[in-house]
Motif scaffolding. Structure first.
Motif, PDB file in Angstrom:
ATOM      1  N   ALA A 253       0.814  -1.216   0.000  1.00 28.22           N
ATOM      2  CA  ALA A 253       0.000   0.000   0.000  1.00 28.22           C
ATOM      3  C   ALA A 253       0.849   1.268   0.000  1.00 28.22           C
ATOM      4  O   ALA A 253       0.416   2.315  -0.487  1.00 28.22           O
ATOM      5  CB  ALA A 253      -0.949  -0.012   1.195  1.00 28.22           C
ATOM      6  N   ALA A 254       2.076   1.190   0.522  1.00 27.04           N
ATOM      7  CA  ALA A 254       2.981   2.342   0.554  1.00 27.04           C
ATOM      8  C   ALA A 254       3.796   2.468  -0.737  1.00 27.04           C
ATOM      9  O   ALA A 254       4.596   3.388  -0.879  1.00 27.04           O
ATOM     10  CB  ALA A 254       3.916   2.237   1.757  1.00 27.04           C
ATOM     11  N   GLY A 255       3.614   1.536  -1.663  1.00 24.24           N
ATOM     12  CA  GLY A 255       4.335   1.590  -2.924  1.00 24.24           C
ATOM     13  C   GLY A 255       5.663   0.859  -2.917  1.00 24.24           C
ATOM     14  O   GLY A 255       6.399   0.898  -3.904  1.00 24.24           O
ATOM     15  N   GLN A 256       5.969   0.147  -1.827  1.00 21.96           N
ATOM     16  CA  GLN A 256       7.229  -0.596  -1.741  1.00 21.96           C
ATOM     17  C   GLN A 256       7.120  -1.893  -2.537  1.00 21.96           C
ATOM     18  O   GLN A 256       6.121  -2.608  -2.445  1.00 21.96           O
ATOM     19  CB  GLN A 256       7.567  -0.922  -0.273  1.00 21.96           C
ATOM     20  CG  GLN A 256       7.849   0.315   0.569  1.00 21.96           C
ATOM     21  CD  GLN A 256       9.017   1.111   0.023  1.00 21.96           C
ATOM     22  OE1 GLN A 256      10.084   0.574  -0.243  1.00 21.96           O
ATOM     23  NE2 GLN A 256       8.799   2.413  -0.179  1.00 21.96           N
ATOM     24  N   PRO A 257       8.142  -2.237  -3.327  1.00 15.73           N
ATOM     25  CA  PRO A 257       8.080  -3.436  -4.160  1.00 15.73           C
ATOM     26  C   PRO A 257       8.005  -4.725  -3.336  1.00 15.73           C
ATOM     27  O   PRO A 257       8.710  -4.872  -2.342  1.00 15.73           O
ATOM     28  CB  PRO A 257       9.381  -3.409  -4.960  1.00 15.73           C
ATOM     29  CG  PRO A 257      10.084  -2.151  -4.630  1.00 15.73           C
ATOM     30  CD  PRO A 257       9.387  -1.485  -3.497  1.00 15.73           C
ATOM     31  N   LEU A 258       7.129  -5.628  -3.791  1.00 15.88           N
ATOM     32  CA  LEU A 258       7.007  -6.945  -3.156  1.00 15.88           C
ATOM     33  C   LEU A 258       7.480  -8.047  -4.101  1.00 15.88           C
ATOM     34  O   LEU A 258       7.860  -9.123  -3.663  1.00 15.88           O
ATOM     35  CB  LEU A 258       5.556  -7.215  -2.752  1.00 15.88           C
ATOM     36  CG  LEU A 258       4.976  -6.302  -1.677  1.00 15.88           C
ATOM     37  CD1 LEU A 258       3.484  -6.549  -1.514  1.00 15.88           C
ATOM     38  CD2 LEU A 258       5.703  -6.527  -0.355  1.00 15.88           C
ATOM     39  N   GLY A 259       7.402  -7.800  -5.406  1.00 16.09           N
ATOM     40  CA  GLY A 259       7.814  -8.801  -6.376  1.00 16.09           C
ATOM     41  C   GLY A 259       7.122  -8.589  -7.710  1.00 16.09           C
ATOM     42  O   GLY A 259       6.575  -7.521  -7.988  1.00 16.09           O
ATOM     43  N   THR A 260       7.128  -9.639  -8.526  1.00 17.18           N
ATOM     44  CA  THR A 260       6.537  -9.613  -9.861  1.00 17.18           C
ATOM     45  C   THR A 260       5.539 -10.756  -9.979  1.00 17.18           C
ATOM     46  O   THR A 260       5.817 -11.871  -9.533  1.00 17.18           O
ATOM     47  CB  THR A 260       7.636  -9.786 -10.933  1.00 17.18           C
ATOM     48  OG1 THR A 260       8.614  -8.759 -10.745  1.00 17.18           O
ATOM     49  CG2 THR A 260       7.059  -9.675 -12.331  1.00 17.18           C
TER      50      THR A 260
ATOM     51  N   ASP B 247      -9.331 -17.529  -6.731  1.00 15.18           N
ATOM     52  CA  ASP B 247      -8.137 -17.444  -7.552  1.00 15.18           C
ATOM     53  C   ASP B 247      -6.953 -17.063  -6.680  1.00 15.18           C
ATOM     54  O   ASP B 247      -7.120 -16.464  -5.608  1.00 15.18           O
ATOM     55  CB  ASP B 247      -8.325 -16.398  -8.647  1.00 15.18           C
ATOM     56  CG  ASP B 247      -9.436 -16.770  -9.612  1.00 15.18           C
ATOM     57  OD1 ASP B 247      -9.823 -17.952  -9.650  1.00 15.18           O
ATOM     58  OD2 ASP B 247      -9.918 -15.877 -10.325  1.00 15.18           O
ATOM     59  N   LEU B 248      -5.750 -17.416  -7.142  1.00 18.13           N
ATOM     60  CA  LEU B 248      -4.525 -17.092  -6.421  1.00 18.13           C
ATOM     61  C   LEU B 248      -3.560 -16.365  -7.345  1.00 18.13           C
ATOM     62  O   LEU B 248      -3.423 -16.726  -8.515  1.00 18.13           O
ATOM     63  CB  LEU B 248      -3.834 -18.362  -5.915  1.00 18.13           C
ATOM     64  CG  LEU B 248      -4.540 -19.180  -4.851  1.00 18.13           C
ATOM     65  CD1 LEU B 248      -3.820 -20.508  -4.653  1.00 18.13           C
ATOM     66  CD2 LEU B 248      -4.599 -18.415  -3.542  1.00 18.13           C
ATOM     67  N   LEU B 249      -2.896 -15.348  -6.804  1.00 16.51           N
ATOM     68  CA  LEU B 249      -1.810 -14.685  -7.509  1.00 16.51           C
ATOM     69  C   LEU B 249      -0.516 -15.364  -7.071  1.00 16.51           C
ATOM     70  O   LEU B 249      -0.280 -15.518  -5.875  1.00 16.51           O
ATOM     71  CB  LEU B 249      -1.745 -13.208  -7.156  1.00 16.51           C
ATOM     72  CG  LEU B 249      -2.953 -12.349  -7.530  1.00 16.51           C
ATOM     73  CD1 LEU B 249      -2.744 -10.922  -7.040  1.00 16.51           C
ATOM     74  CD2 LEU B 249      -3.195 -12.368  -9.026  1.00 16.51           C
ATOM     75  N   VAL B 250       0.313 -15.772  -8.016  1.00 17.99           N
ATOM     76  CA  VAL B 250       1.621 -16.338  -7.695  1.00 17.99           C
ATOM     77  C   VAL B 250       2.632 -15.232  -7.962  1.00 17.99           C
ATOM     78  O   VAL B 250       2.832 -14.821  -9.101  1.00 17.99           O
ATOM     79  CB  VAL B 250       1.935 -17.588  -8.541  1.00 17.99           C
ATOM     80  CG1 VAL B 250       3.305 -18.138  -8.181  1.00 17.99           C
ATOM     81  CG2 VAL B 250       0.852 -18.644  -8.354  1.00 17.99           C
ATOM     82  N   VAL B 251       3.230 -14.724  -6.883  1.00 13.29           N
ATOM     83  CA  VAL B 251       4.151 -13.595  -6.958  1.00 13.29           C
ATOM     84  C   VAL B 251       5.566 -14.088  -6.693  1.00 13.29           C
ATOM     85  O   VAL B 251       5.806 -14.791  -5.703  1.00 13.29           O
ATOM     86  CB  VAL B 251       3.776 -12.509  -5.921  1.00 13.29           C
ATOM     87  CG1 VAL B 251       4.737 -11.331  -5.998  1.00 13.29           C
ATOM     88  CG2 VAL B 251       2.335 -12.047  -6.125  1.00 13.29           C
ATOM     89  N   THR B 252       6.502 -13.739  -7.575  1.00 15.05           N
ATOM     90  CA  THR B 252       7.911 -14.050  -7.349  1.00 15.05           C
ATOM     91  C   THR B 252       8.508 -12.868  -6.592  1.00 15.05           C
ATOM     92  O   THR B 252       8.572 -11.752  -7.115  1.00 15.05           O
ATOM     93  CB  THR B 252       8.664 -14.266  -8.678  1.00 15.05           C
ATOM     94  OG1 THR B 252       7.995 -15.294  -9.415  1.00 15.05           O
ATOM     95  CG2 THR B 252      10.103 -14.667  -8.425  1.00 15.05           C
ATOM     96  N   SER B 253       8.902 -13.122  -5.331  1.00 17.62           N
ATOM     97  CA  SER B 253       9.433 -12.049  -4.488  1.00 17.62           C
ATOM     98  C   SER B 253      10.834 -11.675  -4.944  1.00 17.62           C
ATOM     99  O   SER B 253      11.430 -12.357  -5.788  1.00 17.62           O
ATOM    100  CB  SER B 253       9.465 -12.495  -3.022  1.00 17.62           C
ATOM    101  OG  SER B 253      10.443 -13.504  -2.842  1.00 17.62           O
TER     102      SER B 253
END
Length: 194
Positions: free
Chosen positions: A136-143, A154-160
């Motif tokens: 929410a603060a705009g800090q990157p979590l991954g792609t 549904d699930l989002l699979v995020v590569t950290s």
């Protein structure tokens, strides 16, 4: 659920590649003939076969590496049924076993709307893959690697950033914003998830 839109060079050398302008979703691969009236077995790549493969649905067929019929054509489904756990399809254009055999190994696609035309509650995995994920603060979590569709949610699979795959339920509480224009997804994950 997957789809591809490879570049033009791939299209010229790979008979299964799709042109750049295509927005297609792979739904099935044709297997061996079943019976003598042109019915075929199908390996499904969709979680909505009743909708995607309903009678009257028009599918784009691209030939596989071993397919006898090398042309790209459109096939219209006349019947979809199950024999135990095997999907069987019949097409208006195919009426005998020899014609069905010629299609073996072909891949079937449906045309899908462009991302801009999709309503805010529905996306395909290939449309969101590669979006950056931030808190929410705009800090990157991954792609975002992919969107997995499920019966319950549904699930989002995020590569950290560390290369770990993190699964985030695609619910409004945890995914308050999908910014298509900026290719960004805002996440509010619980502490310790990333």
């Amino acid at each position: 659920m997957t789809a591809g839109t490879p570049g033009q060079e791939a299209h010229e050398t790979d008979p299964q590649a799709l042109p750049d302008s295509a927005e297609r979703l792979r739904v099935a691969r044709i297997g061996k003939p079943h019976g003598i009236r042109g019915e075929v077995t199908a390996q499904l790549y969709t979680d909505e076969p009743e909708q995607r493969l309903a009678p009257g649905a028009e599918l784009i067929r691209t030939p596989g590496a071993q397919t006898l019929d090398r042309s790209t054509t459109t096939l219209t489904i006349t019947r979809q049924r199950w024999n135990k756990n095997i999907a069987l399809l019949s097409f208006a254009e195919i009426s005998d076993r020899d014609s069905a055999e010629a299609l073996r190994g072909s891949t079937l696609y449906v045309a899908v709307p462009a991302l801009e035309d999709t309503d805010e509650d529905g996306w395909y995995s290939h449309e969101l893959a590669g979006f950056s994920c931030v808190d929410a603060a705009g800090q990157p979590l991954g792609t975002l690697k992919e969107l997995l569709t499920g019966a319950a949610q549904d699930l989002l699979v995020v590569t950290s950033g560390s290369g770990e795959e993190v699964m985030v339920p695609f619910v409004e509480e945890l995914v308050p914003e999908v910014d298509v224009e900026n290719r960004r997804i805002v996440l509010t994950p619980p502490a310790g998830l990333f």
